[in-house]
Design a protein around this motif. Structure first.
Motif, short mmCIF file in Angstrom:
data_model
loop_
_atom_site.label_atom_id
_atom_site.label_comp_id
_atom_site.label_asym_id
_atom_site.label_seq_id
_atom_site.Cartn_x
_atom_site.Cartn_y
_atom_site.Cartn_z
N GLU A 115 0.79 -1.23 0.00
CA GLU A 115 0.00 0.00 0.00
C GLU A 115 0.82 1.27 0.00
N PHE A 116 1.93 1.30 0.73
CA PHE A 116 2.73 2.51 0.81
C PHE A 116 4.14 2.18 1.31
N LEU A 117 5.02 3.16 1.14
CA LEU A 117 6.41 3.06 1.57
C LEU A 117 6.72 4.23 2.49
N ILE A 118 7.44 3.96 3.56
CA ILE A 118 7.96 5.02 4.43
C ILE A 118 9.47 4.98 4.36
N ILE A 119 10.10 6.10 4.03
CA ILE A 119 11.55 6.21 4.14
C ILE A 119 11.85 7.38 5.07
N GLY A 120 12.80 7.18 5.95
CA GLY A 120 13.10 8.23 6.92
C GLY A 120 14.51 8.12 7.45
N CYS A 121 15.07 9.23 7.88
CA CYS A 121 16.38 9.25 8.51
C CYS A 121 16.26 8.70 9.93
N ASP A 122 17.40 8.45 10.56
CA ASP A 122 17.38 7.73 11.84
C ASP A 122 16.75 8.53 12.98
N GLY A 123 16.55 9.83 12.80
CA GLY A 123 15.87 10.60 13.83
C GLY A 123 14.48 10.06 14.12
N LEU A 126 -4.07 7.41 6.62
CA LEU A 126 -4.48 7.38 5.21
C LEU A 126 -5.96 7.01 5.08
N MET A 127 -6.43 6.13 5.95
CA MET A 127 -7.84 5.76 5.91
C MET A 127 -8.73 6.93 6.31
N MET A 128 -8.17 7.87 7.08
CA MET A 128 -8.94 9.03 7.53
C MET A 128 -8.92 10.16 6.50
N HIS A 129 -7.73 10.52 6.00
CA HIS A 129 -7.63 11.69 5.12
C HIS A 129 -6.93 11.43 3.79
N ASN A 130 -6.27 10.28 3.64
CA ASN A 130 -5.63 9.87 2.37
C ASN A 130 -4.60 10.89 1.88
N ASP A 159 17.57 14.12 17.13
CA ASP A 159 18.16 14.34 15.82
C ASP A 159 17.23 15.15 14.92
N ASN A 160 17.77 15.56 13.75
CA ASN A 160 16.92 16.10 12.69
C ASN A 160 15.92 15.02 12.28
N LEU A 161 14.83 15.45 11.67
CA LEU A 161 13.79 14.51 11.27
C LEU A 161 13.41 14.73 9.81
N THR A 162 13.47 13.67 9.03
CA THR A 162 13.03 13.73 7.63
C THR A 162 12.29 12.44 7.30
N VAL A 163 11.06 12.58 6.80
CA VAL A 163 10.21 11.44 6.49
C VAL A 163 9.54 11.66 5.14
N VAL A 164 9.50 10.61 4.32
CA VAL A 164 8.77 10.62 3.06
C VAL A 164 7.83 9.43 3.06
N VAL A 165 6.55 9.67 2.74
CA VAL A 165 5.56 8.60 2.61
C VAL A 165 5.13 8.54 1.15
N ASP A 174 -6.28 5.69 -4.06
CA ASP A 174 -7.30 5.43 -3.06
C ASP A 174 -6.68 5.14 -1.69
N PRO A 175 -7.42 5.39 -0.61
CA PRO A 175 -6.91 5.05 0.71
C PRO A 175 -6.90 3.54 0.90
N PRO A 176 -6.12 3.04 1.87
CA PRO A 176 -6.11 1.59 2.12
C PRO A 176 -7.50 1.11 2.52
N PRO A 177 -7.89 -0.07 2.07
CA PRO A 177 -9.21 -0.60 2.43
C PRO A 177 -9.23 -1.11 3.86
#
Length: 297
Positions: A204-212, A230-234, A254-260, A266-269
């Motif tokens: 359904e999705f991928l999360i990539i993020g730094c160690d923070g 995602l089920m709430m607001h997609n 630490d610094n924080l960086t996140v990509v979804v 569509d949102p997850p079922p």
């Protein structure tokens, strides 16, 4: 289709040394009809240290290095590895970047339904598969058994979890004050580990993020948060923000960086629970996770 959202915050640190890149449509970004599968997308997070110079350089150049490689797109794995080496060597020759500047690098390239994750450092990629967290990268910490063996074999030492007493990661681009001549093997490696996944309808999705993020949060918790949101607001951007806020509430240092990255418009079922089990207290996500664990036994 691929769509993404991101969030990056300085956190409690004095300087911001994270960088990231999000390209949801590679064909449009490149402005050319390259002969690679469609849709195509590219994402990356870069956690700098010793200044932001190396991380900024990697963000600006790593995609071009991959695309320019002779092995792309037929040999994506080889092209990515070559690109990481090229970026590392370019940092050694860059007059405007301090030799003590370095960065972890984690990239995700999508070509059709094939996703290739490349990681050098302690950032992390986690796939959300029907509520289950599937880790697609390994945190390259010096104390990790495989990294420790590699480091010691090449003459390196580990003090209090730090490579040669200086660096808290075992792989990174740059840091040429710790490396020997270009082309020689050294305890601090720039070679990425590659993981290839053929995406299915359950992914359904991928999360990539730094160690923070991952210093204060488990992969499964992050997937649960994102799926519920995602089920709430997609909105993957809001999901990234929610993960960053949660990490700050958990007192990340630490610094924080996140990509979804979402794989569908569509949102997850909702996960249907058999009627005979509806009165049980386990959540739908928990039930799916349990099924996955049992299938892997």
């Amino acid at each position: 289709m691929y769509r993404s959202g991101s969030c990056s915050e300085i956190g409690p640190k004095t300087f911001m040394e994270d960088e990231y890149i999000c390209v949801d449509n590679l064909h449009e970004h490149l402005g050319t009809a390259n002969g690679f599968p469609s849709p195509g997308a590219f994402y990356g997070v870069f956690d700098g240290h010793g200044g932001v110079g190396a991380a900024s350089f990697a963000r600006k150049n790593i995609l071009n290095f991959i695309m320019e490689d002779l092995h792309f797109p037929d040999g994506v794995d080889r092209a990515i590895k070559n690109a990481f080496v090229k970026a590392d060597n370019a940092l050694a020759d860059a007059n405007n970047i301090d030799r003590s500047s370095g960065t972890t690098a984690l990239t995700a390239i999508m070509l059709g339904r094939t996703m290739v994750i490349a990681n050098a450092g302690d950032s992390r990629a986690v796939l959300g598969r029907r509520g289950r967290a599937i880790e697609l990268s390994k945190d390259h910490k010096p104390n990790c058994t495989s990294e420790k063996l590699r480091i010691e074999k090449l003459g390196g030492v580990i003090y209090d979890g730090y490579l040669n007493g200086q660096l808290s990661v075992a792989r990174a681009l740059g840091d040429w004050h710790m490396k020997g001549a270009k082309g020689t093997k050294c305890p601090l490696s720039s070679e990425p580990e590659i993981q290839e996944v053929n995406l299915t309808e359950e992914d359904e999705f991928l999360i990539i993020g730094c160690d923070g993020l991952w210093d204060v949060m488990s992969s499964q918790y992050a997937v649960t948060v994102v799926r519920k949101a995602l089920m709430m607001h997609n909105d993957p951007g809001k999901c990234s923000r929610e993960l960053v806020c949660e990490a700050l509430n958990r007192n990340t240092c630490d610094n924080l960086t996140v990509v979804v990255v979402c794989f569908s418009p569509d949102p997850p079922p909702r996960i249907e629970i058999p009627k005979s089990q509806k009165r049980r207290s386990i959540s739908a996500e928990g039930l799916d996770l349990l099924k996955g664990v049992l299938n892997d036994v």
